[in-house]
Design a protein around this motif. Structure first.
Motif, mmCIF file in Angstrom:
data_model
loop_
_atom_site.group_PDB
_atom_site.id
_atom_site.type_symbol
_atom_site.label_atom_id
_atom_site.label_comp_id
_atom_site.label_asym_id
_atom_site.label_seq_id
_atom_site.Cartn_x
_atom_site.Cartn_y
_atom_site.Cartn_z
ATOM 1 N N GLY A 132 0.814 -1.206 0.000
ATOM 2 C CA GLY A 132 0.000 0.000 0.000
ATOM 3 C C GLY A 132 0.849 1.258 0.000
ATOM 4 N N PHE A 133 1.856 1.314 0.866
ATOM 5 C CA PHE A 133 2.739 2.476 0.899
ATOM 6 C C PHE A 133 3.552 2.583 -0.390
ATOM 7 C CE2 PHE A 133 2.261 2.469 5.635
ATOM 8 C CZ PHE A 133 1.881 3.800 5.763
ATOM 9 N N GLY A 134 3.970 1.447 -0.925
ATOM 10 C CA GLY A 134 4.699 1.473 -2.195
ATOM 11 C C GLY A 134 3.839 2.044 -3.314
ATOM 12 N N THR A 135 2.576 1.619 -3.373
ATOM 13 C CA THR A 135 1.659 2.142 -4.396
ATOM 14 C C THR A 135 1.407 3.629 -4.188
ATOM 15 O OG1 THR A 135 0.581 -0.022 -4.540
ATOM 16 C CG2 THR A 135 -0.625 1.864 -5.437
ATOM 17 N N LEU A 136 1.317 4.056 -2.931
ATOM 18 C CA LEU A 136 1.106 5.482 -2.632
ATOM 19 C C LEU A 136 2.290 6.311 -3.106
ATOM 20 C CD1 LEU A 136 -0.917 7.401 -1.284
ATOM 21 C CD2 LEU A 136 0.349 7.090 0.859
ATOM 22 N N MET A 137 3.506 5.816 -2.910
ATOM 23 C CA MET A 137 4.694 6.541 -3.367
ATOM 24 C C MET A 137 4.715 6.653 -4.892
ATOM 25 S SD MET A 137 6.244 7.546 -0.699
ATOM 26 C CE MET A 137 4.564 7.748 -0.049
ATOM 27 N N VAL A 138 4.349 5.582 -5.563
ATOM 28 C CA VAL A 138 4.268 5.622 -7.029
ATOM 29 C C VAL A 138 3.233 6.647 -7.481
ATOM 30 C CG1 VAL A 138 3.593 4.303 -9.078
ATOM 31 C CG2 VAL A 138 5.076 3.257 -7.369
ATOM 32 N N THR A 139 2.123 6.722 -6.757
ATOM 33 C CA THR A 139 1.076 7.689 -7.103
ATOM 34 C C THR A 139 1.577 9.116 -7.010
ATOM 35 O OG1 THR A 139 -0.606 6.164 -6.232
ATOM 36 C CG2 THR A 139 -1.270 8.445 -6.566
ATOM 37 N N VAL A 140 2.357 9.409 -5.968
ATOM 38 C CA VAL A 140 2.904 10.764 -5.802
ATOM 39 C C VAL A 140 3.849 11.103 -6.953
ATOM 40 C CG1 VAL A 140 4.368 12.229 -4.352
ATOM 41 C CG2 VAL A 140 2.652 10.747 -3.293
ATOM 42 N N VAL A 141 4.760 10.183 -7.273
ATOM 43 C CA VAL A 141 5.704 10.410 -8.380
ATOM 44 C C VAL A 141 4.950 10.577 -9.691
ATOM 45 C CG1 VAL A 141 7.578 9.376 -9.721
ATOM 46 C CG2 VAL A 141 7.577 9.187 -7.226
ATOM 47 N N ALA A 142 3.948 9.738 -9.917
ATOM 48 C CA ALA A 142 3.185 9.800 -11.162
ATOM 49 C C ALA A 142 2.407 11.109 -11.273
ATOM 50 C CB ALA A 142 2.227 8.618 -11.248
ATOM 51 N N THR A 143 1.848 11.582 -10.165
ATOM 52 C CA THR A 143 1.092 12.837 -10.195
ATOM 53 C C THR A 143 1.985 13.993 -10.630
ATOM 54 O OG1 THR A 143 -0.358 12.049 -8.420
ATOM 55 C CG2 THR A 143 -0.312 14.418 -8.826
ATOM 56 N N VAL A 144 3.177 14.072 -10.058
ATOM 57 C CA VAL A 144 4.120 15.135 -10.440
ATOM 58 C C VAL A 144 4.515 14.993 -11.912
ATOM 59 C CG1 VAL A 144 6.409 16.103 -10.016
ATOM 60 C CG2 VAL A 144 4.986 15.366 -8.082
ATOM 61 N N THR A 145 4.769 13.760 -12.342
ATOM 62 C CA THR A 145 5.183 13.524 -13.732
ATOM 63 C C THR A 145 4.079 13.890 -14.713
ATOM 64 O OG1 THR A 145 6.612 11.703 -12.996
ATOM 65 C CG2 THR A 145 6.072 11.803 -15.333
ATOM 66 N N PHE A 146 2.872 13.459 -14.423
ATOM 67 C CA PHE A 146 1.735 13.780 -15.299
ATOM 68 C C PHE A 146 1.527 15.287 -15.393
ATOM 69 C CE2 PHE A 146 -1.134 9.870 -15.926
ATOM 70 C CZ PHE A 146 -0.036 9.022 -15.995
ATOM 71 N N TRP A 147 1.667 15.985 -14.257
ATOM 72 C CA TRP A 147 1.491 17.436 -14.249
ATOM 73 C C TRP A 147 2.552 18.115 -15.103
ATOM 74 C CZ3 TRP A 147 4.609 21.402 -12.161
ATOM 75 C CH2 TRP A 147 4.013 22.666 -12.179
ATOM 76 N N ARG A 148 3.811 17.675 -14.967
ATOM 77 C CA ARG A 148 4.898 18.284 -15.736
ATOM 78 C C ARG A 148 4.749 18.020 -17.232
ATOM 79 N NH1 ARG A 148 9.541 19.878 -13.032
ATOM 80 N NH2 ARG A 148 10.798 19.340 -14.858
ATOM 81 N N LEU A 149 4.174 16.877 -17.595
ATOM 82 C CA LEU A 149 4.013 16.542 -19.010
ATOM 83 C C LEU A 149 2.699 17.060 -19.592
ATOM 84 C CD1 LEU A 149 5.345 12.867 -19.040
ATOM 85 C CD2 LEU A 149 6.531 14.931 -19.770
ATOM 86 N N GLY A 150 1.902 17.735 -18.785
ATOM 87 C CA GLY A 150 0.656 18.312 -19.283
ATOM 88 C C GLY A 150 -0.462 17.316 -19.488
ATOM 89 N N LEU A 151 -0.394 16.168 -18.820
ATOM 90 C CA LEU A 151 -1.407 15.136 -19.024
ATOM 91 C C LEU A 151 -2.695 15.402 -18.259
ATOM 92 C CD1 LEU A 151 0.838 11.944 -19.052
ATOM 93 C CD2 LEU A 151 -0.321 13.018 -20.984
ATOM 94 N N PHE A 152 -2.700 16.426 -17.413
ATOM 95 C CA PHE A 152 -3.936 16.827 -16.755
ATOM 96 C C PHE A 152 -4.664 17.917 -17.540
ATOM 97 C CE2 PHE A 152 -1.624 15.530 -12.689
ATOM 98 C CZ PHE A 152 -2.214 14.281 -12.673
ATOM 99 N N ARG A 153 -4.047 18.357 -18.641
ATOM 100 C CA ARG A 153 -4.671 19.362 -19.489
ATOM 101 C C ARG A 153 -5.233 18.690 -20.735
ATOM 102 N NH1 ARG A 153 0.163 21.918 -17.942
ATOM 103 N NH2 ARG A 153 1.140 21.450 -19.948
ATOM 104 N N PRO A 154 -6.245 19.294 -21.364
ATOM 105 C CA PRO A 154 -6.826 18.684 -22.568
ATOM 106 C C PRO A 154 -5.791 18.536 -23.670
ATOM 107 C CG PRO A 154 -8.232 20.442 -21.726
ATOM 108 C CD PRO A 154 -6.941 20.530 -20.968
ATOM 109 N N ASP A 155 -5.923 17.486 -24.437
ATOM 110 C CA ASP A 155 -5.076 17.266 -25.603
ATOM 111 C C ASP A 155 -5.392 18.340 -26.649
ATOM 112 O OD1 ASP A 155 -3.678 16.371 -27.757
ATOM 113 O OD2 ASP A 155 -4.643 14.406 -27.871
ATOM 114 N N PRO A 156 -4.401 19.103 -27.133
ATOM 115 C CA PRO A 156 -4.679 20.150 -28.131
ATOM 116 C C PRO A 156 -5.391 19.612 -29.367
ATOM 117 C CG PRO A 156 -2.448 20.380 -27.280
ATOM 118 C CD PRO A 156 -2.979 19.092 -26.738
#
Length: 441
Positions: free
Chosen positions: A181-205
């Protein structure tokens, strides 16, 4: 599509693509590998401490399948409205929370509810993957990426196999749930930052431009269309074929693995050690076959790779029917592993190379639903045939016929990314008007 919009779809270099691939694979490893697969390995120890019976285990397993179907539909609906990135991250976060909450209770009812939700997150995390891969992975690499992602379950099960013995030896099954559970939570945190930096939370142009064009067309048409226009966007011949293929995949190959051990031990008389060896080989090969066949699909095409997989399934099932002696069941297991894990990456690879954005998410979301329905139908049919004939063999005969039908259906698919695959202007039976564009990226 304008050049600046097309360029806006590619904001990741090789390193970014690698990071996304690792994260997506870890999502599948967590949601598929740590939920029911971990429960099945710990059920003996949990039963001893909590005192529940196998009736409860069967009920929880059935509820997990229902959760998968419900979340597949909800995930499809949400992804088309709030975005695939948000649904994927939300699903992994929910998975982590359930894994952490599970060891905190002694109630089998609460555990069952948490495992049902975990079964659901396995579906909702997977639905948006074709949209995400389509946005950040180059066309020529999507097969190998989705092939590797489809093998994520094997990696999760492998991690389980490393961790379970030490925790069970100390009588600490709860501690293992906390660790994953903690391992999955850590992956979630890293993934959230990565997705935000790559613009994956914004609509596809590209998706935004397409939606604007569709709105303009509806306004020019006096606002007609409504919900039916969304249905027509994806209801084309190749999509219907894909849905039938996924139903038959669930019908044939999910029961194949579920009934393999009982067939080997009860039907063919092999001992438990040999059955365990077969499954060990399947697990090891599964860790690499998804990437290998996915890489091959990028070279020779998804359709050709699907035909190779169905050929392996056919030979595997026929060995269990015609020559289940000596080490030939082991050969059957090898052939099954070569095809089973890649098959779950090849179909999304075909979709991601053909459709984009919301259309891709809807198409692939429905495939998860029909595959689940196919799995339920297949498991019921296999059990009914066993009761009727007294032998699991006849279901493997049925699987062999199903693989032939799947090969014929695969030959009916147009090459991925071709103009025949348009998902915007061509209802079933009509000529294409707008190319999908997947092959031009």
């Amino acid at each position: 599509m304008s050049d600046n919009v097309t360029a806006g779809r590619r904001q990741t270099g090789p390193l970014g693509g690698l990071v996304i691939t690792v994260l997506l694979t870890s999502f599948v490893a967590a949601t598929y590998g740590f939920g029911f697969y971990l429960f099945s390995q710990l059920v003996t120890d949990m039963r001893r401490d909590l005192g529940f019976g196998y009736t409860a285990v069967g009920t929880i397993t059935a509820a997990g399948q229902l959760g998968f179907l419900v979340f597949a539909m909800i995930g499809t609906w949400l992804a088309s409205r709030i975005g695939g990135g948000q649904v994927t991250i939300g699903s992994v976060a929910l998975c982590a929370i359930c894994l952490l909450l599970l060891p905190m209770t002694d109630s089998i009812v609460v555990i069952g509810i948490l495992l049902t939700i975990l079964g659901g997150t396995a579906a909702s995390v997977y639905v948006p993957l074709v949209e995400i891969v389509g946005r950040v992975i180059d066309y020529k690499h999507r097969g190998k990426v989705l092939g590797l992602v489809s093998s994520g379950t094997s990696y999760g099960v492998f991690v389980n196999s490393l961790l379970v013995p030490s925790f069970v030896a100390d009588g600490d099954w709860r501690g293992l749930w906390y660790v994953v559970g903690f391992g999955t939570l850590m992956v979630t945190v890293v993934a959230t930052v990565t997705f935000w930096r790559l613009g994956l939370f914004r609509p596809d142009p590209a998706e935004a431009e397409q939606a604007a064009e569709q709105r303009a067309e509806q306004e020019a048409d006096g606002g007609k269309g409504g919900a039916l226009s969304g249905v027509r966007m994806v209801l084309v011949r190749w999509v219907v074929i894909i849905w039938v293929i996924k139903f038959m995949n669930g019908f044939a190959f999910m029961p194949f693995q579920n009934y393999l051990s009982p067939y080997l031990r009860e039907g063919l008389g092999f001992d438990i050690d040999f059955a365990a060896q077969v499954w060990g080989v399947i697990g090891i090969i599964g860790m690499f076959s998804g990437f290998a066949v996915g890489w091959l699909s990028d070279k020779i095409g998804v359709r050709a790779s699907l035909l190779i997989c169905y050929g392996c399934f056919f030979l595997s099932s026929m060995l269990l029917v015609l020559a289940p002696v000596g080490y030939l069941p082991m050969v059957s297991g090898v052939l099954f592993a070569v095809a089973f894990y890649p098959i779950y990456g090849l179909v999304p690879a075909y979709v991601s190379k053909t459709a984009k954005g919301t259309a891709a998410t809807v198409i692939f979301g429905v495939t998860n639903v029909v595959q689940g329905v196919g799995g339920i139908a297949g498991n019921y049919t296999a059990g009914a045939l066993k009761n009727l004939t007294g032998d699991f063999m006849w279901y493997y005969v049925l699987i062999a016929f199903a693989t032939v039908a799947l090969g014929v259906l695969t030959l009916q698919l147009p090459p991925e990314g071709s103009d025949e695959n348009a998902t915007e202007k061509k209802p079933v039976g009509k000529a294409a008007a707008v190319p999908a564009g997947g092959g031009t990226e």
